[in-house]
Design an enzyme around this catalytic site. Structure first.
Site, PDB file in Angstrom:
ATOM      1  N   SER A 151      20.886   3.732  67.666  1.00 32.58           N
ATOM      2  CA  SER A 151      21.752   3.737  69.091  1.00 32.58           C
ATOM      3  C   SER A 151      22.308   2.369  69.243  1.00 32.58           C
ATOM      4  O   SER A 151      21.700   1.311  68.817  1.00 32.58           O
ATOM      5  CB  SER A 151      20.621   4.279  70.203  1.00 32.58           C
ATOM      6  OG  SER A 151      21.304   4.403  71.439  1.00 32.58           O
ATOM      7  N   ASP A 152      23.167   2.330  70.078  1.00 31.70           N
ATOM      8  CA  ASP A 152      23.561   1.004  70.509  1.00 31.70           C
ATOM      9  C   ASP A 152      24.305   1.136  71.978  1.00 31.70           C
ATOM     10  O   ASP A 152      24.986   2.289  72.124  1.00 31.70           O
ATOM     11  CB  ASP A 152      24.746   0.644  69.488  1.00 31.70           C
ATOM     12  CG  ASP A 152      25.270  -0.937  69.940  1.00 31.70           C
ATOM     13  OD1 ASP A 152      24.381  -1.830  69.622  1.00 31.70           O
ATOM     14  OD2 ASP A 152      26.370  -1.346  70.399  1.00 31.70           O
TER      15      ASP A 152
END
Length: 199
Positions: free
Chosen positions: A75-76
């Site tokens: 995730s980012d």
């Protein structure tokens, strides 16, 4: 004949973020945590949205290479102020600058999540965009907030799940945990698609 439930693939969170770890714990699935080794520098003229999507997938793929039999989440999050990416401030002066920029503005927090399983070739990535409207912030308010919460590891220098909520006028989102760093509605959908059974 009674069938026992199928053996689940192991789940790995490709992130060292304690916020993402705490969110994933809500799903009651056992998981490991692994640090993705990914260069997070934006590419020239890359939009915040494209940056978040690229990095989420890169993180999931990097960890999936180390754990080929596992289902891996990457995730980012990139804060997007009028097309400019705002990263984690890292220190006080930079956080002051970010909050001054965001005062009275609408910031879009682009939170991307990717699920990858090297063994099955499964790969999906989705984006949850969260619109956050900041109220007009005085320098005194900014200073008080930063001293109290020290959100230097958060994109955009504000924690909505803590005291940072007092800096805001509105939040618009279809995936309520996206702003904290992991959109769980989308994550659950992709984990089921990858073959995991969720409680």
């Amino acid at each position: 004949m009674h069938q026992s439930p199928p053996q689940q693939r192991p789940l790995v969170l490709g992130s060292t973020s304690r916020y993402r770890r705490e969110l994933l714990e809500r799903l009651n699935l056992p998981f490991e945590v692994a640090a993705p080794d990914v260069n997070e520098t934006p590419l020239p003229s890359e939009t915040p949205r494209d940056l978040a999507l690229r990095l989420a997938l890169a993180k999931a793929r990097a960890v999936a290479q180390q754990h080929p039999g596992a289902v891996v989440i990457g995730s980012d999050q990139v804060a997007d102020l009028a097309g400019e990416p705002l990263g984690k401030p890292g220190q006080h002066e930079r956080a002051v600058q970010q909050l001054r920029q965001m005062s009275s503005q609408t910031v879009v927090f682009q939170t991307a999540v990717a699920v990858v399983c090297a063994a099955t070739g499964f790969e999906q990535v989705e984006l949850a965009s969260v619109e956050v409207r900041f109220r007009a912030l005085s320098d005194e308010e900014i200073e008080r907030y930063l001293r109290a919460e020290q959100p230097y590891d958060c994109a955009g220098s504000a924690k909505s799940e803590g005291l940072g909520i007092a800096l805001l006028d509105a939040i618009h989102s279809d995936d309520p945990t996206a702003l904290i760093g992991l959109p769980l509605i989308r994550t659950c959908r992709m984990l089921r698609a990858a073959g995991l059974v969720l409680p």
